[in-house]
Design a protein around this motif. Structure first.
Motif, PDB file in Angstrom:
ATOM      1  N   SER A 100       0.837  -1.197   0.000  1.00  0.00           N
ATOM      2  CA  SER A 100       0.000   0.000   0.000  1.00  0.00           C
ATOM      3  C   SER A 100       0.873   1.249   0.000  1.00  0.00           C
ATOM      4  O   SER A 100       0.595   2.222  -0.728  1.00  0.00           O
ATOM      5  N   LEU A 101       1.935   1.241   0.806  1.00  0.00           N
ATOM      6  CA  LEU A 101       2.839   2.386   0.848  1.00  0.00           C
ATOM      7  C   LEU A 101       3.499   2.631  -0.509  1.00  0.00           C
ATOM      8  O   LEU A 101       3.673   3.789  -0.923  1.00  0.00           O
ATOM      9  N   GLN A 102       3.850   1.564  -1.200  1.00  0.00           N
ATOM     10  CA  GLN A 102       4.416   1.712  -2.548  1.00  0.00           C
ATOM     11  C   GLN A 102       3.421   2.399  -3.480  1.00  0.00           C
ATOM     12  O   GLN A 102       3.786   3.289  -4.247  1.00  0.00           O
ATOM     13  N   MET A 103       2.165   1.958  -3.430  1.00  0.00           N
ATOM     14  CA  MET A 103       1.128   2.543  -4.281  1.00  0.00           C
ATOM     15  C   MET A 103       0.933   4.023  -3.955  1.00  0.00           C
ATOM     16  O   MET A 103       0.856   4.870  -4.852  1.00  0.00           O
ATOM     17  N   TRP A 104       0.868   4.357  -2.666  1.00  0.00           N
ATOM     18  CA  TRP A 104       0.644   5.739  -2.271  1.00  0.00           C
ATOM     19  C   TRP A 104       1.846   6.616  -2.637  1.00  0.00           C
ATOM     20  O   TRP A 104       1.671   7.771  -3.034  1.00  0.00           O
ATOM     21  N   ALA A 105       3.057   6.066  -2.483  1.00  0.00           N
ATOM     22  CA  ALA A 105       4.252   6.831  -2.825  1.00  0.00           C
ATOM     23  C   ALA A 105       4.263   7.167  -4.314  1.00  0.00           C
ATOM     24  O   ALA A 105       4.585   8.301  -4.709  1.00  0.00           O
ATOM     25  N   ALA A 106       3.925   6.188  -5.153  1.00  0.00           N
ATOM     26  CA  ALA A 106       3.868   6.434  -6.597  1.00  0.00           C
ATOM     27  C   ALA A 106       2.813   7.494  -6.912  1.00  0.00           C
ATOM     28  O   ALA A 106       3.040   8.396  -7.732  1.00  0.00           O
ATOM     29  N   ARG A 107       1.674   7.395  -6.250  1.00  0.00           N
ATOM     30  CA  ARG A 107       0.589   8.361  -6.453  1.00  0.00           C
ATOM     31  C   ARG A 107       1.033   9.767  -6.043  1.00  0.00           C
ATOM     32  O   ARG A 107       0.631  10.767  -6.651  1.00  0.00           O
ATOM     33  N   GLY A 108       1.844   9.851  -4.992  1.00  0.00           N
ATOM     34  CA  GLY A 108       2.282  11.144  -4.482  1.00  0.00           C
ATOM     35  C   GLY A 108       3.496  11.707  -5.191  1.00  0.00           C
ATOM     36  O   GLY A 108       4.013  12.751  -4.781  1.00  0.00           O
ATOM     37  N   GLY A 109       3.979  11.014  -6.242  1.00  0.00           N
ATOM     38  CA  GLY A 109       5.091  11.527  -7.023  1.00  0.00           C
ATOM     39  C   GLY A 109       6.466  11.160  -6.504  1.00  0.00           C
ATOM     40  O   GLY A 109       7.467  11.777  -6.900  1.00  0.00           O
ATOM     41  N   TYR A 110       6.544  10.120  -5.668  1.00  0.00           N
ATOM     42  CA  TYR A 110       7.827   9.704  -5.126  1.00  0.00           C
ATOM     43  C   TYR A 110       8.511   8.651  -5.990  1.00  0.00           C
ATOM     44  O   TYR A 110       9.607   8.192  -5.667  1.00  0.00           O
ATOM     45  N   GLY A 111       7.877   8.244  -7.077  1.00  0.00           N
ATOM     46  CA  GLY A 111       8.467   7.270  -7.980  1.00  0.00           C
ATOM     47  C   GLY A 111       8.120   5.835  -7.608  1.00  0.00           C
ATOM     48  O   GLY A 111       7.382   5.576  -6.662  1.00  0.00           O
ATOM     49  N   GLU A 112       8.682   4.917  -8.389  1.00  0.00           N
ATOM     50  CA  GLU A 112       8.449   3.488  -8.156  1.00  0.00           C
ATOM     51  C   GLU A 112       9.474   2.989  -7.135  1.00  0.00           C
ATOM     52  O   GLU A 112      10.654   2.830  -7.445  1.00  0.00           O
ATOM     53  N   LEU A 113       9.034   2.770  -5.934  1.00  0.00           N
ATOM     54  CA  LEU A 113       9.917   2.399  -4.833  1.00  0.00           C
ATOM     55  C   LEU A 113       9.746   0.940  -4.449  1.00  0.00           C
ATOM     56  O   LEU A 113       8.702   0.332  -4.697  1.00  0.00           O
ATOM     57  N   THR A 114      10.775   0.374  -3.831  1.00  0.00           N
ATOM     58  CA  THR A 114      10.629  -0.943  -3.220  1.00  0.00           C
ATOM     59  C   THR A 114       9.780  -0.803  -1.957  1.00  0.00           C
ATOM     60  O   THR A 114       9.562   0.306  -1.444  1.00  0.00           O
ATOM     61  N   GLY A 115       9.338  -1.930  -1.424  1.00  0.00           N
ATOM     62  CA  GLY A 115       8.570  -1.887  -0.197  1.00  0.00           C
ATOM     63  C   GLY A 115       9.347  -1.254   0.944  1.00  0.00           C
ATOM     64  O   GLY A 115       8.802  -0.450   1.714  1.00  0.00           O
ATOM     65  N   ASP A 116      10.636  -1.590   1.060  1.00  0.00           N
ATOM     66  CA  ASP A 116      11.459  -1.028   2.134  1.00  0.00           C
ATOM     67  C   ASP A 116      11.663   0.468   1.945  1.00  0.00           C
ATOM     68  O   ASP A 116      11.664   1.235   2.922  1.00  0.00           O
ATOM     69  N   GLU A 117      11.839   0.893   0.702  1.00  0.00           N
ATOM     70  CA  GLU A 117      12.016   2.326   0.438  1.00  0.00           C
ATOM     71  C   GLU A 117      10.744   3.108   0.764  1.00  0.00           C
ATOM     72  O   GLU A 117      10.804   4.201   1.348  1.00  0.00           O
ATOM     73  N   ALA A 118       9.611   2.545   0.391  1.00  0.00           N
ATOM     74  CA  ALA A 118       8.342   3.207   0.699  1.00  0.00           C
ATOM     75  C   ALA A 118       8.111   3.264   2.201  1.00  0.00           C
ATOM     76  O   ALA A 118       7.642   4.279   2.740  1.00  0.00           O
ATOM     77  N   GLU A 119       8.452   2.177   2.901  1.00  0.00           N
ATOM     78  CA  GLU A 119       8.282   2.165   4.348  1.00  0.00           C
ATOM     79  C   GLU A 119       9.233   3.151   5.021  1.00  0.00           C
ATOM     80  O   GLU A 119       8.901   3.723   6.064  1.00  0.00           O
ATOM     81  N   ASP A 120      10.393   3.378   4.418  1.00  0.00           N
ATOM     82  CA  ASP A 120      11.340   4.330   4.980  1.00  0.00           C
ATOM     83  C   ASP A 120      10.756   5.749   4.977  1.00  0.00           C
ATOM     84  O   ASP A 120      10.961   6.516   5.929  1.00  0.00           O
ATOM     85  N   ILE A 121      10.014   6.080   3.923  1.00  0.00           N
ATOM     86  CA  ILE A 121       9.338   7.382   3.888  1.00  0.00           C
ATOM     87  C   ILE A 121       8.360   7.483   5.043  1.00  0.00           C
ATOM     88  O   ILE A 121       8.287   8.498   5.755  1.00  0.00           O
TER      89      ILE A 121
END
Length: 232
Positions: A71-92
């Motif tokens: 879910s964090l990956q999906m939200w990060a992409a939606r928010g313009g943070y790019g295509e992130l790994t799960g760990d990268e998205a969780e780091d945000i």
């Protein structure tokens, strides 16, 4: 096994507890963190521009850590943070949450400590199986003064997929060395109830009516954790 004591017609009557072990979920059962995280996601969404909807927040209640990362990956992409790994998205998420204290001790549900102590006194084994990361589990238990009250402690991050997959409960049963019919689990979410049923456990749900999901899959529903002691 020591008997539980109940009053009936002004007489003290011994009543044996019907299970050899109780397996507790954590979020929503031991601590009322589900509502805290639900509200927290709305604030994060506004501050980081993630556009998380109400329905998306409701679906997170009881969700496995693995699915939460997705879910964090999906939200990060939606928010313009790019295509992130799960760990990268969780780091945000973790960096955003770092400056926001989580008052776990204040979120401890009423009667939890007393109920767990009573189960120990009756010779009932008390385990914990939570989808949360192990570090978070230990932080919560330490803050609530429960660090030494559950054995074993099992985290969903130990498995490829956690609840609603039953593997976390099947593993906990293996560690306990007990069959499913000798144990019950205490859950609140649809995911946790499904996992417990799939593992063959008697599923007792702590009543939860704030997020619009059904607990009809549980064998029994109790209003407070302490009501577990009256289960027959």
């Amino acid at each position: 096994m020591c008997p539980a004591i109940i009053e009936r017609n002004e007489r003290i009557v011994p009543m044996p507890f019907p299970f050899k072990a109780v397996i507790f979920d954590m979020d929503g059962v031991i601590v009322d963190t589900e509502k805290f995280y639900f509200d927290e996601l709305a604030v994060m969404s506004d501050e980081l521009g993630l556009g998380i909807t109400l329905e998306e927040r409701k679906r997170q209640v009881g969700m496995s850590h693995q699915d939460f990362q997705r879910s964090l990956q999906m939200w990060a992409a939606r928010g313009g943070y790019g295509e992130l790994t799960g760990d990268e998205a969780e780091d945000i998420y973790n960096r955003w949450a770092a400056g926001r204290p989580r008052p776990y001790a204040q979120l401890l549900n009423p009667g939890v400590r007393e109920t767990v102590s009573a189960l120990h006194d009756m010779g009932v084994r008390v385990a914990l199986a939570s989808s949360s990361p192990l570090a978070n589990i230990r932080d919560v238990l330490a803050a609530c003064g429960l660090a030494d009250m559950f054995d074993p402690i099992v985290s969903g991050e130990q498995f490829h997929q956690s609840k609603p997959d039953p593997e976390i409960y099947l593993h906990t049963l293996d560690v306990l060395g007990l069959p499913a019919e000798a144990c019950c689990c205490i859950e609140d979410s649809v995911y946790g109830i499904a996992a417990g049923r799939a593992a063959g456990l008697t599923v007792i749900a702590k009543r939860e009516e704030r997020f619009g999901f059904s607990q009809e899959g549980a064998d029994r529903i109790i209003d407070q954790v302490s009501d577990l002691l009256n289960v027959k």
